[in-house]
Design a protein around this motif. Structure first.
Motif, mmCIF file in Angstrom:
data_model
loop_
_atom_site.group_PDB
_atom_site.id
_atom_site.type_symbol
_atom_site.label_atom_id
_atom_site.label_comp_id
_atom_site.label_asym_id
_atom_site.label_seq_id
_atom_site.Cartn_x
_atom_site.Cartn_y
_atom_site.Cartn_z
ATOM 1 N N PRO A 1 0.824 -1.222 0.000
ATOM 2 C CA PRO A 1 0.000 0.000 0.000
ATOM 3 C C PRO A 1 0.855 1.269 0.000
ATOM 4 N N ASP A 2 0.419 2.267 -0.752
ATOM 5 C CA ASP A 2 1.159 3.529 -0.862
ATOM 6 C C ASP A 2 1.398 4.185 0.499
ATOM 7 N N HIS A 3 0.408 4.109 1.378
ATOM 8 C CA HIS A 3 0.528 4.796 2.670
ATOM 9 C C HIS A 3 1.631 4.199 3.554
ATOM 10 N N ILE B 1 20.280 -9.823 0.334
ATOM 11 C CA ILE B 1 19.855 -8.857 1.339
ATOM 12 C C ILE B 1 19.128 -7.723 0.620
ATOM 13 N N ILE B 2 17.943 -7.382 1.117
ATOM 14 C CA ILE B 2 17.163 -6.277 0.548
ATOM 15 C C ILE B 2 16.865 -5.305 1.689
ATOM 16 N N SER B 3 17.177 -4.034 1.477
ATOM 17 C CA SER B 3 16.873 -3.026 2.491
ATOM 18 C C SER B 3 15.782 -2.090 1.971
ATOM 19 N N TYR B 4 14.956 -1.650 2.901
ATOM 20 C CA TYR B 4 13.815 -0.797 2.579
ATOM 21 C C TYR B 4 13.708 0.294 3.627
ATOM 22 N N VAL B 5 12.932 1.294 3.294
ATOM 23 C CA VAL B 5 12.398 2.224 4.274
ATOM 24 C C VAL B 5 10.897 2.030 4.206
ATOM 25 N N VAL B 6 10.267 1.878 5.361
ATOM 26 C CA VAL B 6 8.811 1.785 5.450
ATOM 27 C C VAL B 6 8.336 2.756 6.512
ATOM 28 N N LYS B 7 7.061 3.130 6.414
ATOM 29 C CA LYS B 7 6.440 4.030 7.385
ATOM 30 C C LYS B 7 5.158 3.368 7.895
ATOM 31 N N PRO B 8 5.299 2.333 8.718
ATOM 32 C CA PRO B 8 4.133 1.552 9.120
ATOM 33 C C PRO B 8 3.194 2.255 10.091
ATOM 34 N N LEU B 9 3.719 3.139 10.933
ATOM 35 C CA LEU B 9 2.882 3.819 11.921
ATOM 36 C C LEU B 9 3.186 5.309 11.962
ATOM 37 N N LEU B 10 2.144 6.100 11.860
ATOM 38 C CA LEU B 10 2.234 7.551 12.016
ATOM 39 C C LEU B 10 3.211 8.209 11.051
ATOM 40 N N GLY B 11 3.499 7.559 9.928
ATOM 41 C CA GLY B 11 4.390 8.128 8.926
ATOM 42 C C GLY B 11 5.846 8.214 9.357
ATOM 43 N N ILE B 12 6.203 7.496 10.423
ATOM 44 C CA ILE B 12 7.575 7.527 10.918
ATOM 45 C C ILE B 12 8.413 6.547 10.113
ATOM 46 N N PRO B 13 9.478 7.040 9.433
ATOM 47 C CA PRO B 13 10.299 6.137 8.616
ATOM 48 C C PRO B 13 11.096 5.158 9.470
ATOM 49 N N MET B 14 11.200 3.933 8.963
ATOM 50 C CA MET B 14 11.904 2.871 9.668
ATOM 51 C C MET B 14 12.676 2.055 8.645
#
Length: 155
Positions: free
Chosen positions: A34-36, A55-68
């Motif tokens: 999902p885009d969000h 190895i694959i690295s990502y940035v995700v924002k699963p909660l409150l738009g906080i990047p992880m």
């Protein structure tokens, strides 16, 4: 400290080769997220197909738009049958995701089994009940829709 499993199946009106080519390509991860979630692959020069040890690295924002930062390793691959990814860095204490495909009449059955343990002990268990499980369902519901859009709905 809860340990959980999330399972999802989907029937796809396509061949094993078509489904495998799609799900085994890291480039397609964004299409089924999902885009969000703010999902972005940060690994450079990824190959067309995954392989054991990748190895694959990502940035995700699963909660409150906080990047992880999330880093997964592809630990096992059996061509046109299954692959497994495991979190190496990220939000979970344990994340083990099995992706299976098998031919069925009229197409392919895709099965996912996610075994996971949230961080923070009892607080993580409470968060699983309130948020995490629902987020996983939402993400996999989106993925079902994205795969249906790509291959058509199974009849």
């Amino acid at each position: 400290m809860g340990f959980y499993q999330f399972k999802r199946t989907q029937k796809i009106p396509a061949t094993v080769d078509e489904v495998w080519d799609f799900i085994s390509s890291p480039a397609n991860l964004q299409e089924i997220t999902p885009d969000h979630m703010g999902f972005e692959i940060t690994s450079g020069d990824l190959p067309e197909k995954m392989y054991p040890g990748m190895i694959i690295s990502y940035v995700v924002k699963p909660l409150l738009g906080i990047p992880m930062t999330w880093v997964t390793e592809i630990t096992q691959v059996i061509d046109k049958s299954y692959f497994i990814d495991e979190q190496r860095v990220g939000p979970y204490k344990i994340w083990h995701h099995q992706h299976f495909i098998e031919p069925i009449e009229g197409g392919v059955l895709m099965r996912d089994i996610v075994s996971y343990q949230p961080p923070l002990g009892i607080l993580g268990s409470i968060m699983n009940s309130l948020v995490i499980r629902k987020k996983l369902e939402e993400i996999f519901n989106y993925r079902v829709e994205a795969v249906d859009k790509r291959f058509g709905a199974f009849k």
